[in-house]
Design a protein around this motif. Structure first.
Motif, PDB file in Angstrom:
ATOM      1  N   ALA A  59       0.735  -1.166  -0.152  1.00  0.00           N
ATOM      2  CA  ALA A  59      -0.250  -0.113  -0.362  1.00  0.00           C
ATOM      3  C   ALA A  59       0.685   1.223   0.059  1.00  0.00           C
ATOM      4  O   ALA A  59       0.108   2.180  -0.871  1.00  0.00           O
ATOM      5  N   VAL A  60       2.435   1.001   0.493  1.00  0.00           N
ATOM      6  CA  VAL A  60       2.538   2.429   1.059  1.00  0.00           C
ATOM      7  C   VAL A  60       3.320   2.800  -0.278  1.00  0.00           C
ATOM      8  O   VAL A  60       3.734   3.452  -1.121  1.00  0.00           O
ATOM      9  N   LEU A  62       1.022   4.140  -2.805  1.00  0.00           N
ATOM     10  CA  LEU A  62       0.399   5.287  -2.790  1.00  0.00           C
ATOM     11  C   LEU A  62       1.895   6.499  -2.837  1.00  0.00           C
ATOM     12  O   LEU A  62       1.442   7.518  -3.536  1.00  0.00           O
ATOM     13  N   ARG A  99       1.132   7.204  -6.696  1.00  0.00           N
ATOM     14  CA  ARG A  99       0.256   7.859  -6.864  1.00  0.00           C
ATOM     15  C   ARG A  99       0.787   9.463  -6.900  1.00  0.00           C
ATOM     16  O   ARG A  99      -0.005  10.728  -7.621  1.00  0.00           O
ATOM     17  N   ILE A 100       1.418   9.319  -5.612  1.00  0.00           N
ATOM     18  CA  ILE A 100       1.539  10.768  -5.444  1.00  0.00           C
ATOM     19  C   ILE A 100       3.271  11.776  -6.269  1.00  0.00           C
ATOM     20  O   ILE A 100       2.787  12.839  -6.930  1.00  0.00           O
ATOM     21  N   LEU A 153      -5.867  10.402  -1.571  1.00  0.00           N
ATOM     22  CA  LEU A 153      -4.425   9.748  -2.017  1.00  0.00           C
ATOM     23  C   LEU A 153      -4.227   9.888   0.331  1.00  0.00           C
ATOM     24  O   LEU A 153      -4.608   8.730   0.994  1.00  0.00           O
ATOM     25  N   GLN A 205      -5.929   8.867   2.374  1.00  0.00           N
ATOM     26  CA  GLN A 205      -6.235   6.436   2.590  1.00  0.00           C
ATOM     27  C   GLN A 205      -5.471   6.152   3.996  1.00  0.00           C
ATOM     28  O   GLN A 205      -5.107   5.639   4.416  1.00  0.00           O
ATOM     29  N   GLY A 206      -4.474   7.429   4.735  1.00  0.00           N
ATOM     30  CA  GLY A 206      -3.339   7.235   6.075  1.00  0.00           C
ATOM     31  C   GLY A 206      -4.330   7.307   6.906  1.00  0.00           C
ATOM     32  O   GLY A 206      -6.085   7.263   7.153  1.00  0.00           O
ATOM     33  N   MET A 239       0.885   5.924   7.690  1.00  0.00           N
ATOM     34  CA  MET A 239      -0.145   4.923   7.179  1.00  0.00           C
ATOM     35  C   MET A 239       0.549   3.410   8.375  1.00  0.00           C
ATOM     36  O   MET A 239       1.236   3.751   8.896  1.00  0.00           O
TER      37      MET A 239
END
Length: 88
Positions: free
Chosen positions: A9-10, A13, A16-17, A54, A57-58, A76
Motif C-alpha cells: 500500500a505504501v 501511495l 500515485r503521489i 490519497l 488513505q492514511g 500509514m
C-alpha cells in the motif's frame, strides 16, 4: 522478492503521489508506522482533490509550513508495508 512482488500500500501511495506532484516524496519508518511527506507543488495544488483522496488513505494526515515550502504528510500503519522484507 523479484519483479513479481505485489506492491505494498505504501509503494502504491508513493507512486500515485509522484504521478500527481511530479516530485519524489520522502518516506520514513519507525515503530509506530510509516510517514510519507512531500512538498506541495503547483502540480499538487492544481489536482488538490486527488491529492486529498490519497492523503485520506492514511491513519492521519496534515500539512506543515516550513520556511522553504508547504509540506503535506500522511501516516500509514506499519502493516501497510507488510510485503516489504526490509520493513520486518
Amino acid at each position: 522478492m523479484g519483479k513479481g512482488r505485489q506492491n505494498s500500500a505504501v509503494d502504491v501511495l508513493v507512486e500515485r503521489i509522484v504521478g500527481l506532484t511530479r516530485s519524489q516524496p520522502r518516506v520514513s519508518r519507525d515503530s509506530s508506522g510509516i510517514r510519507i511527506e512531500f512538498d506541495v507543488t503547483p502540480d499538487a495544488t492544481r489536482q488538490w482533490q486527488q491529492v486529498l483522496a490519497l492523503l485520506e488513505q492514511g491513519t492521519a494526515f496534515g500539512m506543515t509550513d516550513t520556511e522553504e515550502a508547504q509540506v503535506a504528510w500522511v501516516r500509514m500503519p506499519p502493516e501497510a508495508n507488510d510485503d516489504d522484507p526490509a520493513a520486518r
